[in-house]
Write an enzyme that holds these catalytic residues in place. Structure first.
Site, short mmCIF file in Angstrom:
data_model
loop_
_atom_site.label_atom_id
_atom_site.label_comp_id
_atom_site.label_asym_id
_atom_site.label_seq_id
_atom_site.Cartn_x
_atom_site.Cartn_y
_atom_site.Cartn_z
N THR A 14 12.16 -7.53 5.77
CA THR A 14 12.13 -8.70 4.88
C THR A 14 12.01 -8.27 3.41
O THR A 14 12.82 -8.64 2.56
CB THR A 14 10.94 -9.61 5.25
OG1 THR A 14 11.10 -10.02 6.61
CG2 THR A 14 10.86 -10.82 4.35
N GLU A 130 1.07 -4.39 -6.44
CA GLU A 130 0.98 -5.83 -6.73
C GLU A 130 1.40 -6.69 -5.54
O GLU A 130 0.82 -7.74 -5.27
CB GLU A 130 1.86 -6.17 -7.95
CG GLU A 130 1.75 -7.58 -8.44
CD GLU A 130 0.35 -7.93 -8.95
OE1 GLU A 130 -0.04 -7.44 -10.00
OE2 GLU A 130 -0.35 -8.70 -8.25
N VAL A 133 -1.04 -8.12 -2.31
CA VAL A 133 -1.91 -9.31 -2.27
C VAL A 133 -1.20 -10.48 -2.96
O VAL A 133 -0.76 -10.35 -4.11
CB VAL A 133 -3.26 -9.07 -2.99
CG1 VAL A 133 -4.16 -10.29 -2.86
CG2 VAL A 133 -3.96 -7.84 -2.47
N ILE A 137 2.35 -13.58 -6.70
CA ILE A 137 1.31 -13.93 -7.70
C ILE A 137 0.81 -12.64 -8.37
O ILE A 137 0.40 -11.72 -7.67
CB ILE A 137 0.08 -14.60 -7.03
CG1 ILE A 137 0.48 -15.81 -6.20
CG2 ILE A 137 -0.97 -14.97 -8.07
CD1 ILE A 137 -0.69 -16.43 -5.42
N LYS A 206 -6.47 -7.97 2.25
CA LYS A 206 -6.18 -8.39 0.87
C LYS A 206 -7.47 -8.64 0.11
O LYS A 206 -7.59 -8.29 -1.07
CB LYS A 206 -5.30 -9.64 0.89
CG LYS A 206 -3.89 -9.36 1.41
CD LYS A 206 -3.17 -10.65 1.73
CE LYS A 206 -1.72 -10.41 2.15
NZ LYS A 206 -1.10 -11.59 2.74
P1 NAP Z 1 9.54 -5.78 8.39
O1 NAP Z 1 10.47 -6.89 8.16
O2 NAP Z 1 8.96 -5.58 9.75
O3 NAP Z 1 10.30 -4.42 7.95
C1 NAP Z 1 9.78 -3.15 8.15
C2 NAP Z 1 10.87 -2.12 7.83
O4 NAP Z 1 10.32 -0.83 7.93
C3 NAP Z 1 12.07 -2.20 8.76
O5 NAP Z 1 13.26 -1.95 8.05
C4 NAP Z 1 11.82 -1.05 9.75
O6 NAP Z 1 13.01 -0.46 10.24
C5 NAP Z 1 11.08 -0.05 8.87
N1 NAP Z 1 10.12 0.73 9.64
C6 NAP Z 1 8.98 0.30 10.22
N2 NAP Z 1 8.37 1.33 10.85
C7 NAP Z 1 9.16 2.40 10.69
C8 NAP Z 1 9.09 3.76 11.12
N3 NAP Z 1 8.07 4.20 11.87
N4 NAP Z 1 10.08 4.61 10.76
C9 NAP Z 1 11.11 4.17 10.01
N5 NAP Z 1 11.23 2.89 9.56
C10 NAP Z 1 10.28 2.03 9.91
O7 NAP Z 1 8.31 -5.84 7.40
P2 NAP Z 1 8.22 -6.65 6.02
O8 NAP Z 1 7.89 -8.06 6.32
O9 NAP Z 1 9.38 -6.32 5.16
O10 NAP Z 1 6.86 -6.01 5.42
C11 NAP Z 1 6.83 -4.71 4.90
C12 NAP Z 1 5.50 -4.46 4.21
O11 NAP Z 1 5.33 -5.40 3.16
C13 NAP Z 1 4.28 -4.62 5.12
O12 NAP Z 1 3.27 -3.76 4.69
C14 NAP Z 1 3.85 -6.07 4.86
O13 NAP Z 1 2.49 -6.29 5.12
C15 NAP Z 1 4.14 -6.16 3.37
N6 NAP Z 1 4.37 -7.51 2.87
C16 NAP Z 1 5.21 -8.36 3.51
C17 NAP Z 1 5.44 -9.61 3.00
C18 NAP Z 1 6.36 -10.59 3.66
O14 NAP Z 1 6.41 -11.74 3.22
N7 NAP Z 1 7.09 -10.20 4.71
C19 NAP Z 1 4.80 -9.99 1.81
C20 NAP Z 1 3.94 -9.10 1.16
C21 NAP Z 1 3.73 -7.86 1.71
P3 NAP Z 1 14.08 -1.27 11.14
O15 NAP Z 1 14.64 -2.32 10.21
O16 NAP Z 1 15.09 -0.29 11.57
O17 NAP Z 1 13.29 -1.87 12.26
N1 HSE Z 2 2.11 -11.67 6.55
C1 HSE Z 2 1.71 -11.86 5.20
C2 HSE Z 2 1.37 -13.32 4.97
C3 HSE Z 2 2.79 -11.42 4.27
O1 HSE Z 2 1.76 -14.14 5.78
O2 HSE Z 2 0.69 -13.62 3.98
C4 HSE Z 2 2.38 -11.44 2.83
O3 HSE Z 2 1.42 -10.46 2.56
#
Ligand code: NAP
Ligand code: HSE
Length: 442
Positions: A14, A130, A133, A137, A206
């Protein structure tokens, strides 16, 4: 002359997808702002065959992270893969190799942040987070750069977009927990394992990050009292609504001059509370500080674009600064406000418990004799009658903190109950409750 900066991306889910798209969309703007062209060199993924939501060259996708962290051409590593393994090792190696790192990983920061930030300081590189959390924001930057002359005494907020989305859908659309969670997952808000969201772990990480920036503590020293939202049902939603309130997963941190208290859990709050207005995936952080007073920051806390925005702004900050600004530890100080103690002596809790476990009268009697206060404003437990609701549940408001009530119920081996802090506005006249939602109370 145009300066070229090479990025190594760890993850293309994502957030990673949002980063690639936004860098492409705004490349002209970034160039005009900084005179820098940002180029994505390689992208680490788990599965190179997976269909992607953004076009990338097949050759850019790799499954060996060392090809990024050991590549001397890469200037900035962007970690958006999540979890501790292998993110921790890769981030550590990147910092050791003298690369700047931007991460959205709150679990990594909460568990290993102290060590990694020290490493970044020692190597004179940036480690910015940034996006970890509050999604889009700018709360970390606000604490770090805009409140550095203030002393923060408390933080209170909604820090998980998935839970806030679920609770909003349950309250406003009558959705079930399961279908609202499925929608939050489809929208890309939830963690890879959504247990982290719904059990309050993500919000706890967070809160630990914010507390370690706001107070004289490090995240390793912090413990969070935590409760998730999985037990909340339509009865609780209806009671909250009848009382002109809502249920929110609230994260709270306060500092009393000696220790820091942190909690994450669902609360029944009145509609007059600024957090009651925060809907869907939006997050909010209410900061209380000695000079500025109350400051409320609100924005989208999860999802592709808001999170990508925070990641890219961290990259921009790195590119604008040759000298990393390192945060100094905060010295202990004594807040002169003791609101917290005052509040706890007037606490109320909402209790839902199955009727067949403890009979209504004996429960009321037991709770009344245990938790009534006698004095100028006598506080008696109140039975709630949600008229529409003919179920086996007994619903009560009890004049005691949720911690004390929960401990007592556990001691009694009571089962099938839910306790939430009740923050509604109640007042007393001669021992009787005066409230605008009195029709819900017998
Ligand atoms: P996600 O959609 O699950 O994507 C994770 C990515 O990392 C995927 O591309 C996956 O590869 C790759 N990956 C995971 N484990 C791996 C490994 N062992 N080796 C190689 N590649 C690996 O996660 P996300 O939602 O983007 O979130 C990513 C980070 O941002 C997390 O720490 C999350 O807490 C943080 N975050 C997310 C959001 C949100 O709204 N989603 C907001 C703020 C912060 P594949 O695509 O091949 O599976
Ligand atoms: N899984 C987290 C949430 C993503 O729903 O707030 C943003 O850190």
């Amino acid at each position: 002359m145009i300066r070229k900066v090479q990025i190594g991306l760890l993850g293309l889910g994502t957030v990673g997808t949002g980063v690639v798209k936004a860098l492409r969309e705004n490349s002209g703007h970034i160039l005009s702002q900084l005179g820098v062209s940002i180029e994505i060199n390689k992208i680490l993924v788990k599965d190179v065959e997976k269909e992607r939501r953004v076009e990338v060259e097949a050759l850019q996708l790799i499954t060996d992270g060392s090809l990024i962290v050991d590549d001397p051409e890469i200037d900035i590593v962007v970690e958006v893969m999540g979890g501790i393994v292998p993110a921790y090792t890769l981030v550590k190696k990147a910092l050791e190799s003298g690369k700047h790192v931007v991460t959205a990983n709150k679990e990594l920061l909460a568990k290993r942040g102290q060590e990694l930030l020290q490493l970044a300081t020692d190597r004179h590189v940036h480690l910015l987070y940034e996006a970890s959390v509050g999604g889009g924001i700018p709360v970390i930057r606000t604490l770090q750069a805009y409140l550095s002359a203030n002393r923060v005494s408390s933080l209170r907020g909604i820090l998980n977009g998935t839970c806030n989305y679920i609770l909003t859908q349950m309250a406003e659309q009558g959705s079930s927990f399961v279908s609202a969670l499925a929608q939050a997952q489809a929208a890309g808000f939830a963690e890879a394992d959504p247990t982290n969201d719904v059990e309050g772990l993500d919000a706890s990480y967070k809160l630990m990050i914010l507390a370690s920036m706001a107070f004289p503590v490090t995240s390793g020293e912090l413990q969070v009292q935590r409760q998730g939202i999985t037990e909340i049902n339509e009865v609780d939603m209806t009671v909250a609504k009848k009382m002109d309130g809502v249920i929110k997963l609230v994260a709270e941190a306060s500092y009393d001059g000696e220790s820091v208290t942190l909690s994450v859990g669902p609360q029944m709050i009145p509609n007059s509370d600024p957090l009651a207005r925060i809907r869907d995936e939006f997050n909010a952080v209410l900061i209380q500080a000695d000079v500025v007073g109350d400051l409320l920051l609100v924005g989208k806390g999860a999802g592709e674009r808001p999170t990508a925005s925070a990641v890219i702004e961290d990259m921009m900050a790195i590119l604008q600064s040759d000298n990393p600004r390192f945060r100094k530890p905060i010295d202990p100080w004594t807040p002169n406000d003791s609101t917290q103690q005052g509040e706890s002596s007037r606490s109320w809790s909402y209790l839902r418990i199955k009727r067949d476990k403890l009979q209504e009268e004996s429960l009321l009697e037991a709770v009344t004799s245990k938790f009534s206060s006698h004095g100028a404003d006598e506080r008696l437990p109140l039975m709630l009658h949600a008229n529409h609701h003919a179920s086996d549940d007994i619903l009560m408001l009890v004049p005691v903190s949720s911690t004390l009530l929960s401990d007592w119920l556990k001691e009694k081996n009571a089962r099938d109950w839910l306790v939430l802090p009740f923050k509604g506005e109640l007042s007393y006249e001669k021992g009787k409750v005066v409230t605008h939602f009195s029709e819900a109370i017998s």
